[in-house]
Design a protein around this motif. Structure first.
Motif, mmCIF file in Angstrom:
data_model
loop_
_atom_site.group_PDB
_atom_site.id
_atom_site.type_symbol
_atom_site.label_atom_id
_atom_site.label_comp_id
_atom_site.label_asym_id
_atom_site.label_seq_id
_atom_site.Cartn_x
_atom_site.Cartn_y
_atom_site.Cartn_z
ATOM 1 N N ALA A 1 -2.958 -5.230 4.574
ATOM 2 C CA ALA A 1 -3.513 -5.364 3.229
ATOM 3 C C ALA A 1 -5.030 -5.520 3.281
ATOM 4 O O ALA A 1 -5.752 -4.899 2.488
ATOM 5 N N LEU A 2 -5.516 -6.317 4.216
ATOM 6 C CA LEU A 2 -6.967 -6.487 4.355
ATOM 7 C C LEU A 2 -7.636 -5.188 4.778
ATOM 8 O O LEU A 2 -8.670 -4.797 4.226
ATOM 9 N N LEU A 3 -7.069 -4.519 5.762
ATOM 10 C CA LEU A 3 -7.651 -3.269 6.252
ATOM 11 C C LEU A 3 -7.658 -2.180 5.192
ATOM 12 O O LEU A 3 -8.593 -1.388 5.106
ATOM 13 N N LEU A 4 -6.602 -2.144 4.387
ATOM 14 C CA LEU A 4 -6.467 -1.101 3.373
ATOM 15 C C LEU A 4 -7.050 -1.502 2.026
ATOM 16 O O LEU A 4 -7.046 -0.705 1.091
ATOM 17 N N ALA A 5 -7.522 -2.751 1.938
ATOM 18 C CA ALA A 5 -8.085 -3.281 0.692
ATOM 19 C C ALA A 5 -7.074 -3.166 -0.456
ATOM 20 O O ALA A 5 -7.374 -2.687 -1.536
ATOM 21 N N ARG A 6 -5.851 -3.594 -0.167
ATOM 22 C CA ARG A 6 -4.789 -3.570 -1.162
ATOM 23 C C ARG A 6 -4.064 -4.906 -1.159
ATOM 24 O O ARG A 6 -4.100 -5.641 -0.185
ATOM 25 N N ASN A 7 -3.359 -5.159 -2.231
ATOM 26 C CA ASN A 7 -2.545 -6.357 -2.357
ATOM 27 C C ASN A 7 -1.408 -6.286 -1.344
ATOM 28 O O ASN A 7 -0.838 -5.218 -1.115
ATOM 29 N N VAL A 8 -1.060 -7.422 -0.737
ATOM 30 C CA VAL A 8 -0.033 -7.434 0.302
ATOM 31 C C VAL A 8 1.316 -6.937 -0.224
ATOM 32 O O VAL A 8 2.049 -6.234 0.489
ATOM 33 N N GLU A 9 1.660 -7.246 -1.464
ATOM 34 C CA GLU A 9 2.930 -6.761 -2.005
ATOM 35 C C GLU A 9 2.894 -5.247 -2.211
ATOM 36 O O GLU A 9 3.900 -4.565 -2.023
ATOM 37 N N THR A 10 1.739 -4.713 -2.573
ATOM 38 C CA THR A 10 1.585 -3.251 -2.686
ATOM 39 C C THR A 10 1.794 -2.602 -1.329
ATOM 40 O O THR A 10 2.453 -1.565 -1.226
ATOM 41 N N VAL A 11 1.250 -3.215 -0.295
ATOM 42 C CA VAL A 11 1.418 -2.685 1.060
ATOM 43 C C VAL A 11 2.893 -2.679 1.435
ATOM 44 O O VAL A 11 3.404 -1.692 1.971
ATOM 45 N N ARG A 12 3.586 -3.761 1.133
ATOM 46 C CA ARG A 12 5.021 -3.827 1.452
ATOM 47 C C ARG A 12 5.816 -2.767 0.676
ATOM 48 O O ARG A 12 6.640 -2.054 1.236
ATOM 49 N N GLN A 13 5.555 -2.703 -0.623
ATOM 50 C CA GLN A 13 6.351 -1.845 -1.494
ATOM 51 C C GLN A 13 6.037 -0.357 -1.306
ATOM 52 O O GLN A 13 6.953 0.464 -1.222
ATOM 53 N N ASN A 14 4.763 0.005 -1.245
ATOM 54 C CA ASN A 14 4.389 1.420 -1.227
ATOM 55 C C ASN A 14 4.319 2.035 0.168
ATOM 56 O O ASN A 14 4.404 3.261 0.291
ATOM 57 N N TYR A 15 4.132 1.199 1.187
ATOM 58 C CA TYR A 15 3.907 1.752 2.522
ATOM 59 C C TYR A 15 4.946 1.275 3.540
ATOM 60 O O TYR A 15 5.598 2.095 4.180
ATOM 61 N N LEU A 16 5.104 -0.039 3.699
ATOM 62 C CA LEU A 16 5.989 -0.543 4.751
ATOM 63 C C LEU A 16 7.457 -0.234 4.482
ATOM 64 O O LEU A 16 8.155 0.276 5.372
ATOM 65 N N ARG A 17 7.946 -0.533 3.290
ATOM 66 C CA ARG A 17 9.373 -0.292 3.008
ATOM 67 C C ARG A 17 9.754 1.183 3.135
ATOM 68 O O ARG A 17 10.762 1.496 3.781
ATOM 69 N N PRO A 18 8.972 2.112 2.567
ATOM 70 C CA PRO A 18 9.329 3.525 2.761
ATOM 71 C C PRO A 18 9.270 3.957 4.224
ATOM 72 O O PRO A 18 10.103 4.742 4.673
ATOM 73 N N LEU A 19 8.311 3.444 4.980
ATOM 74 C CA LEU A 19 8.223 3.790 6.402
ATOM 75 C C LEU A 19 9.380 3.190 7.192
ATOM 76 O O LEU A 19 9.879 3.812 8.131
ATOM 77 N N LEU A 20 9.822 1.999 6.803
ATOM 78 C CA LEU A 20 10.997 1.394 7.438
ATOM 79 C C LEU A 20 12.242 2.233 7.143
ATOM 80 O O LEU A 20 13.026 2.540 8.052
#
Length: 155
Positions: free
Chosen positions: A109-128
């Motif tokens: 989230a820090l590296l991407l300058a995004r909210n941690v929940e956005t990172v989980r929902q939009n990036y991590l969960r789909p990649l998982l």
């Protein structure tokens, strides 16, 4: 093919330069062109700061919430249409970061300058779900020490 895509294919840009290029694309969408001030890109040893002239279009009450309001919607649309600012590209960036070392959602989230929940929902969960990354502690998904790594390809 853009020059950046060609350089990436030739592997002439290192991973940090690729990240910086993506952030620069986002800067174009959000900068104020009414001001003649320059965009400042400052590279520190542990982070990259981009300072845009102008102010946030989000009210202070909504800062830190997922999503953004592009200052230049037509330019943003063009960047999305030309694949410069797609969620899929950010997912590829997450995969690239997780190839180097295990990454926590908060770090991403820090590296991407995004909210941690956005990172989980939009990036991590789909990649998982796609099997591209895995949890370091799959038995304890909500562990505060949870991190993510790239799934090793089987020969």
């Amino acid at each position: 093919m853009t020059a950046q895509e060609l350089l990436e294919r030739l592997n002439l840009l290192d991973e940090n330069e690729r990240i910086e290029a993506k952030r620069a694309d986002e800067t174009l969408m959000h900068r104020s062109y009414r001001s003649h001030a320059s965009v400042q890109i400052i590279r520190y040893s542990n982070r990259l700061e981009i300072r845009n002239p102008g102010f946030s279009l989000k009210s202070p009450d909504h800062l830190g919430e997922p999503g953004s309001l592009p200052r230049n919607p037509k330019l943003a649309a063009a960047l999305y249409d030309t694949r410069f600012a797609e969620i899929e590209e950010v997912r590829e960036l997450v995969v690239a970061l997780c190839q180097h070392r295990d990454c926590h959602a908060e770090e991403l989230a820090l590296l991407l300058a995004r909210n941690v929940e956005t990172v989980r929902q939009n990036y991590l969960r789909p990649l998982l779900r796609a099997g591209r990354i895995c949890m370091t502690r799959p038995d304890v998904p909500n562990d505060p020490e949870q991190a993510y790594r790239v799934v090793e390809e089987r020969p």
